[in-house]
Scaffold this motif. Structure first.
Motif, PDB file in Angstrom:
ATOM      1  N   GLN A   9       0.827  -1.209   0.000  1.00 49.00           N
ATOM      2  CA  GLN A   9       0.000   0.000   0.000  1.00 49.00           C
ATOM      3  C   GLN A   9       0.863   1.261   0.000  1.00 49.00           C
ATOM      4  O   GLN A   9       0.544   2.249  -0.665  1.00 49.00           O
ATOM      5  CB  GLN A   9      -0.947   0.010   1.214  1.00 49.00           C
ATOM      6  N   ILE A  10       1.965   1.224   0.746  1.00 52.54           N
ATOM      7  CA  ILE A  10       2.864   2.381   0.794  1.00 52.54           C
ATOM      8  C   ILE A  10       3.567   2.566  -0.542  1.00 52.54           C
ATOM      9  O   ILE A  10       3.776   3.699  -0.989  1.00 52.54           O
ATOM     10  CB  ILE A  10       3.855   2.242   1.962  1.00 52.54           C
ATOM     11  N   LYS A  11       3.925   1.471  -1.220  1.00 53.38           N
ATOM     12  CA  LYS A  11       4.525   1.588  -2.549  1.00 53.38           C
ATOM     13  C   LYS A  11       3.552   2.231  -3.525  1.00 53.38           C
ATOM     14  O   LYS A  11       3.936   3.042  -4.362  1.00 53.38           O
ATOM     15  CB  LYS A  11       4.957   0.215  -3.067  1.00 53.38           C
ATOM     16  N   LYS A  12       2.269   1.873  -3.423  1.00 49.92           N
ATOM     17  CA  LYS A  12       1.249   2.447  -4.304  1.00 49.92           C
ATOM     18  C   LYS A  12       1.004   3.918  -4.005  1.00 49.92           C
ATOM     19  O   LYS A  12       0.792   4.714  -4.913  1.00 49.92           O
ATOM     20  CB  LYS A  12      -0.083   1.701  -4.141  1.00 49.92           C
ATOM     21  N   ASN A  13       1.003   4.277  -2.707  1.00 53.05           N
ATOM     22  CA  ASN A  13       0.688   5.643  -2.302  1.00 53.05           C
ATOM     23  C   ASN A  13       1.535   6.022  -1.086  1.00 53.05           C
ATOM     24  O   ASN A  13       1.140   5.777   0.048  1.00 53.05           O
ATOM     25  CB  ASN A  13      -0.797   5.779  -1.968  1.00 53.05           C
ATOM     26  N   PRO A  14       2.696   6.636  -1.295  1.00 53.80           N
ATOM     27  CA  PRO A  14       3.583   6.995  -0.185  1.00 53.80           C
ATOM     28  C   PRO A  14       2.974   8.017   0.791  1.00 53.80           C
ATOM     29  O   PRO A  14       3.478   8.191   1.878  1.00 53.80           O
ATOM     30  CB  PRO A  14       4.817   7.582  -0.873  1.00 53.80           C
ATOM     31  N   LYS A  15       1.898   8.665   0.403  1.00 51.10           N
ATOM     32  CA  LYS A  15       1.264   9.646   1.292  1.00 51.10           C
ATOM     33  C   LYS A  15       0.089   9.059   2.069  1.00 51.10           C
ATOM     34  O   LYS A  15      -0.611   9.772   2.781  1.00 51.10           O
ATOM     35  CB  LYS A  15       0.803  10.870   0.500  1.00 51.10           C
ATOM     36  N   VAL A  16      -0.121   7.747   1.979  1.00 47.70           N
ATOM     37  CA  VAL A  16      -1.222   7.101   2.689  1.00 47.70           C
ATOM     38  C   VAL A  16      -1.016   7.287   4.199  1.00 47.70           C
ATOM     39  O   VAL A  16       0.112   7.261   4.695  1.00 47.70           O
ATOM     40  CB  VAL A  16      -1.329   5.601   2.305  1.00 47.70           C
TER      41      VAL A  16
ATOM     42  N   GLU B  55      -5.914   5.654   7.050  1.00 49.19           N
ATOM     43  CA  GLU B  55      -6.383   5.070   5.793  1.00 49.19           C
ATOM     44  C   GLU B  55      -6.003   3.593   5.706  1.00 49.19           C
ATOM     45  O   GLU B  55      -6.805   2.763   5.266  1.00 49.19           O
ATOM     46  CB  GLU B  55      -5.810   5.839   4.604  1.00 49.19           C
TER      47      GLU B  55
ATOM     48  N   HIS C 282       5.617  11.883   4.016  1.00 51.46           N
ATOM     49  CA  HIS C 282       5.359  10.706   3.184  1.00 51.46           C
ATOM     50  C   HIS C 282       6.197   9.536   3.691  1.00 51.46           C
ATOM     51  O   HIS C 282       7.146   9.718   4.447  1.00 51.46           O
ATOM     52  CB  HIS C 282       5.687  11.000   1.714  1.00 51.46           C
TER      53      HIS C 282
END
Length: 115
Positions: free
Chosen positions: A67-74, A78, A110
């Motif tokens: 999930q962090i690779k997909k969206n580092p600002k998660v 979330e 991030h």
């Protein structure tokens, strides 16, 4: 008036290898009893860690990293919502992943994954 009951309770606690209870009979209409637990906290912690590690540890860790690779600002909130886990669970797993760091502060930061 309380002597028989107090004596019986203390005997039962001793028979079960517990500490004696502390009775406060100084009040007129009520009395207070403190009974001390003999549960070993270490046993509980070990059981919880083993169970959590076996059932969700590696799988959840890998999912968080994806999930962090997909969206580092998660955010952790979330991640908790997406995984149906609590925020505390997500934070606990992130703390065990030394290669994943949060850079910055608050909403402007991030996640970074070190190789």
């Amino acid at each position: 008036m309380f002597n028989q009951g107090i004596r019986r309770v203390q005997e039962m606690l001793r028979e079960n290898n517990n500490e004696e209870a502390v009775f406060d009979v100084s009040k007129l209409t009520v009395f207070e009893v403190n009974v001390f637990s003999t549960v070993d906290d270490v046993t509980q912690d070990v059981t919880q860690d083993v169970t959590q590690g076996d059932t969700q540890g590696d799988t959840l860790d890998a999912w968080i990293e994806t999930q962090i690779k997909k969206n580092p600002k998660v955010t952790t909130e979330e991640l908790a919502s997406l995984s149906n886990k609590g925020v505390a669970t997500i934070k606990r797993h992130l703390a065990k992943l030394p290669h994943i760091k949060y850079v910055g502060s608050g909403y402007s930061g991030h996640w970074e994954i070190e190789k």
